[in-house]
Design an enzyme around this catalytic site. Structure first.
Site, PDB file in Angstrom:
ATOM      1  N   LYS A 161       4.049  -2.386  -5.265  1.00  0.00           N
ATOM      2  CA  LYS A 161       2.594  -2.281  -4.836  1.00  0.00           C
ATOM      3  C   LYS A 161       1.828  -0.949  -5.269  1.00  0.00           C
ATOM      4  O   LYS A 161       2.458  -0.029  -5.617  1.00  0.00           O
ATOM      5  CB  LYS A 161       2.555  -2.296  -3.224  1.00  0.00           C
ATOM      6  CG  LYS A 161       3.039  -1.106  -2.581  1.00  0.00           C
ATOM      7  CD  LYS A 161       3.503  -1.541  -1.041  1.00  0.00           C
ATOM      8  CE  LYS A 161       4.309  -0.452  -0.175  1.00  0.00           C
ATOM      9  NZ  LYS A 161       4.287  -0.991   1.196  1.00  0.00           N
ATOM     10  N   ARG A 211       2.373  -3.263  13.961  1.00  0.00           N
ATOM     11  CA  ARG A 211       1.542  -2.006  14.162  1.00  0.00           C
ATOM     12  C   ARG A 211       1.693  -1.334  15.278  1.00  0.00           C
ATOM     13  O   ARG A 211       1.191  -1.946  16.313  1.00  0.00           O
ATOM     14  CB  ARG A 211       0.014  -2.563  13.464  1.00  0.00           C
ATOM     15  CG  ARG A 211      -1.269  -1.817  13.790  1.00  0.00           C
ATOM     16  CD  ARG A 211      -1.143  -0.413  13.082  1.00  0.00           C
ATOM     17  NE  ARG A 211      -0.929  -0.574  11.751  1.00  0.00           N
ATOM     18  CZ  ARG A 211      -2.135  -0.726  11.008  1.00  0.00           C
ATOM     19  NH1 ARG A 211      -3.173  -0.614  11.304  1.00  0.00           N
ATOM     20  NH2 ARG A 211      -1.829  -0.730   9.588  1.00  0.00           N
ATOM     21  N   ARG A 233       2.936 -10.892   2.626  1.00  0.00           N
ATOM     22  CA  ARG A 233       1.941  -9.832   3.099  1.00  0.00           C
ATOM     23  C   ARG A 233       1.705 -10.262   4.467  1.00  0.00           C
ATOM     24  O   ARG A 233       1.308 -11.283   4.745  1.00  0.00           O
ATOM     25  CB  ARG A 233       0.805  -9.599   2.280  1.00  0.00           C
ATOM     26  CG  ARG A 233       1.388  -9.115   0.911  1.00  0.00           C
ATOM     27  CD  ARG A 233       0.060  -9.406  -0.085  1.00  0.00           C
ATOM     28  NE  ARG A 233      -0.511 -10.674  -0.056  1.00  0.00           N
ATOM     29  CZ  ARG A 233      -1.582 -10.875  -0.662  1.00  0.00           C
ATOM     30  NH1 ARG A 233      -2.603 -10.001  -1.273  1.00  0.00           N
ATOM     31  NH2 ARG A 233      -2.127 -12.077  -0.761  1.00  0.00           N
ATOM     32  N   ASP A 273       3.006   1.397  10.283  1.00  0.00           N
ATOM     33  CA  ASP A 273       3.537  -0.123  10.068  1.00  0.00           C
ATOM     34  C   ASP A 273       5.091  -0.044   9.946  1.00  0.00           C
ATOM     35  O   ASP A 273       5.879   0.930   9.348  1.00  0.00           O
ATOM     36  CB  ASP A 273       3.225  -0.740   8.722  1.00  0.00           C
ATOM     37  CG  ASP A 273       1.698  -0.702   8.642  1.00  0.00           C
ATOM     38  OD1 ASP A 273       1.031  -0.696   9.661  1.00  0.00           O
ATOM     39  OD2 ASP A 273       1.013  -0.976   7.572  1.00  0.00           O
TER      40      ASP A 273
END
Length: 313
Positions: A161, A211, A233, A273
């Site tokens: 990423k 989260r 994702r 995260d």
């Protein structure tokens, strides 16, 4: 206490009132009687020692399409006219973003800026977790193709990423046997001089990417974001579905480790995260999730945020 709040954000006309964290923060500020102004980073300026913003006064209401009543544009001296600046524009974390942080850093000791722009600038969201190597999955940050290949050979199933991306954009999973690594790196490196982030794939992501929200270094609650079927994702920007979640022992262990650092750096509202008990990112720019957390658990992150702000004034 009456405060004058300037919010540096993306255009308020485009926000989703049922999901946007910045909008929720503004609603709570208005409910407390605070005066609100909005401006875009392009309207920020350093002028002969003064930090100025062409801003518009605004009142908000929770009705999509009628959610922002904007007044006439005025020129604000952010040191003299404003008590608190919220730096809430979305990344990319590029030179424009960094320049805005440099300019706002000049308000130190005059106007409270949250999150602290000096530390936002110096705490990239995929790099700051590396200060806690025991908490993160196996990770490599590099442009060295041979080193990336060696990492892939060791862990086989990997995620690649962009280092300064957001919202799940440009995140690729390469399973064992996938022959696209060279082409993928060529694409990344043709577009940017930046390194990429390479991490061992965490199979636990199929159960969700949690989260966790923190205020002034203390955890307030968590939501889970579950990726769509066939998707790696879990970001809500790319279709991840939010669901209720609880803080577990791994979350609390991570928060205990990083909390003092966040508090010391003036990173008031932070979203981390966590996948399978491993820390993957520390979001300090414009973390989201407060509306989902309130819907699922009743925890009012915005109220806790403004309580913390008022305690510092």
């Amino acid at each position: 206490m009456s405060l004058r709040i300037a919010v540096q954000m993306d255009p308020i006309e485009t926000v989703d009132v049922d999901a946007d964290t910045t909008f929720a923060l503004m609603e709570e500020a208005q409910a407390r009687g605070f005066e609100l102004f909005v401006y875009h980073p392009d309207q920020l300026a350093w002028l002969e020692g003064r930090i100025m913003a062409r801003a518009r006064p605004v009142t908000v209401k929770h009705v999509q399409g009628e959610h922002a009543d904007l007044g006439e544009e005025i020129d604000l001296d952010l040191a003299a006219d404003i008590d608190v600046v919220l730096m809430r524009q979305d990344p990319p974390f590029d030179m424009a973003y960094i320049t805005a942080a440099h300019i706002l850093e000049g308000l130190a000791g005059k106007t409270l800026v949250l999150n602290d722009p000096a530390w936002v600038r110096s705490s990239p969201e995929k790099i700051i977790p590396l200060d806690f190597p025991e908490l993160v999955p196996p990770t490599l940050i590099s442009r060295d193709v041979e080193r990336i290949k060696a990492f892939r050979a060791q862990y086989e199933d990997i995620i690649v990423k962009p280092l300064y991306g957001n919202g799940g954009a440009g995140v690729f999973r390469l399973k064992p046997g996938d022959s696209n690594l060279n082409s993928l790196l060529e694409m990344f490196f043709a577009q940017s001089r930046e390194p990429v982030v390479v991490q061992a794939f965490l199979p636990a992501v199929t159960a969700g990417d949690k989260r966790v929200l923190l205020i002034d270094g203390e955890p307030v609650g968590a939501i889970n974001r579950v990726p769509q079927k066939g998707e790696t994702r879990s970001n809500m920007h790319v279709g991840g579905v939010a669901e209720a979640s609880e803080l577990d022992a791994a979350d609390l262990r991570i928060c205990k480790a990083i909390g003092p650092m966040l508090k010391e750096r003036g990173l008031m509202l932070v979203g981390i995260d966590v996948i399978g008990g491993m820390l993957t990112e520390i979001n300090v720019t414009s973390p989201t999730g407060v509306q989902e957390l309130k819907r699922f658990s009743g925890v009012d992150t915005c109220a806790r945020f403004w309580d913390a702000v008022q305690s510092k004034m």
